[in-house]
Design a protein around this motif. Structure first.
Motif: not given
Length: 448
Positions: A51, A55, A75, A77-80
């Motif tokens: 989280v 980037e 990836r 959403g906004r997480d990896w």
């Protein structure tokens, strides 16, 4: 040609901020922790969710490299999300690993490759290909790895990893978190105890993250200063989710701008407060800066807090050399702050700046001189004669493909009496995506 070298140059004239800076912001995730999160997750067994990953281009190169070694990185959403391969189970890369502008990624990856039975080739952009690698490849050869570099120990570099890696016992001649981390990473796949002595404590994100992923780390103080860090290999890393705090090195630029633009007051949320990374905050407080911490907490093994910054009068400072490891990336922008302070500041022990993305010591002095500030280099010390208010400005700054020099020049322009010409902002996104947008959200008016 490296992808980073294909970035179109972006020169800009930066004018004094048209209004006081104000607002509530979050800076991008910590670059040092982001690199390590991807590497450690790729070496772990299981699935890790990250989280707040930075980037920027540098970190994305690390993601590409770990994919090339067999980790599944995506990836969501906004997480990896990273499905790791486990220590000793990496794939030999099918192509050259291009590390772009990132010395951290290149040096840490050398540690991983050195203790894995494979051959790999690594390169980078024009700036990274000028940077020496000997201080990491030299000690890594002790584990049984073989390195082949260009003259001057520069990239491109080929490494033949050890089939049966030996543990390393090594005392760092110069404090370096990158070298320490590379040797510890090699030790994870070696049979026995890897022990690294450092003369001065450096940022300990590697040690913190090893513990987070379940690897015991022993840290023992040494008589006379410094410490010894040990890990037992071969190690097993268990997947753990990671929350990446805001990067204190990135936070340095809005902090400095808010201190120098009259009437400014901003709040930075979720900034990393690792005590081995807060040398700049300590130094700014010694200069009389109004910095207030709020909502201090711990996330993912790292201390975090919100920081309120208010403009005010600053006085000169004498920074001891032993503080350098805790703020090595912040010296260019600190020098800009010193240029606006009352009195003559001395920043000591900056030899490490000579082997960064550029010779940052000389380049920082040139940045100040070009903008009417009296500055002298004495050995490894930088002496800055403060203007007691806004520096004259009006100069042109050569950034040498160095993102931190570029952002420091922007801060100079926001605070100076005359516009500052920055020859290239194109590389800023390597470490601080959206820098200009974030600063303009505070009212800076860059490019307006």
């Amino acid at each position: 040609m490296s992808r980073t070298e294909q970035i179109k140059p972006a020169p800009l004239d930066v004018h004094a901020s048209p209004r006081p800076l104000s607002g509530d912001i979050a800076v991008p995730g910590d670059k040092s922790i982001s690199h390590r999160a991807l590497m450690f997750a790729g070496l772990a067994q299981g699935t890790t969710r990250i989280v707040g990953l930075l980037e920027g281009e540098d970190v994305l190169r690390t993601a590409d490299a770990m994919r090339a070694l067999g980790a599944d990185i995506r990836r969501e959403g906004r997480d990896w999300v990273v499905d790791g391969r486990g220590i000793g189970s990496l794939d030999e890369p099918a192509d050259v690993l291009d590390m772009g502008n990132s010395g951290t990624a290149a040096r840490l990856l050398c540690g991983i490759l050195a203790s894995h039975d494979m051959t790999a080739v690594m390169t980078g952009d024009g700036s990274l290909r000028k940077r020496p690698m000997r201080r990491v490849t030299g000690p890594l050869a002790e584990c049984g790895a073989t390195f082949l570099t260009r003259s001057g120990d520069r990239l491109p570099l080929a490494v033949r990893g050890a089939a049966q890696a030996r543990p390393i016992s090594y005392r760092l001649p110069v404090a370096s978190a990158q070298v320490k981390s590379a040797l510890l990473l090699a030790g994870l796949n070696a049979s026995g105890l890897t022990r690294i002595e450092e003369p001065v404590a450096t940022r300990d994100h590697t040690e913190n993250m090893l513990r987070h992923f379940g690897v015991p780390v022993d840290v023992t103080p040494l008589e006379g200063g410094g410490c010894a860090i040990s890990v037992q290999g071969p190690a097993r890393l268990a997947a753990r989710d990671v929350i990446v705090p805001g990067d204190p090195s990135s936070a340095a630029f809005p902090i400095a701008a808010a201190l120098l633009v009259p009437g400014s007051s901003i709040l930075l949320r979720g900034v990393g407060l690792n005590p081995l990374r807060t040398g700049l905050l300590q130094t700014l407080r010694e200069m009389g800066a109004d910095l207030r911490l709020e909502n201090e907490r711990v996330e993912g093994g790292e201390p975090v807090g919100d920081l309120r910054v208010t403009a005010g009068t600053l006085t000169a400072v004498d920074v001891p050399p032993e503080r350098a490891p805790s703020m090595i990336d912040e010296y260019p922008v600190l020098a800009v702050v010193c240029a606006a302070a009352n009195g003559r500041s001395r920043l000591r022990g900056l030899a490490e700046l000579r082997v960064k993305e550029s010779d940052r010591l000389s380049a920082t002095a040139a940045l100040l001189e070009a903008n009417g500030v009296s500055v002298t280099i004495e050995g490894d010390d930088l002496l800055v004669s403060g203007c007691g208010g806004p520096p004259p400005g009006g100069g042109s700054v050569a950034t040498h493909m160095d993102h931190r020099l570029a952002m420091s020049a922007v801060v100079m322009g926001l605070a100076a009496r005359q516009p500052v010409h920055v020859d290239d902002l194109g590389f800023v996104d390597t470490s601080f995506p959206g820098f200009v947008r974030l600063m303009n959200g505070l009212g800076a008016g860059i490019g307006a």
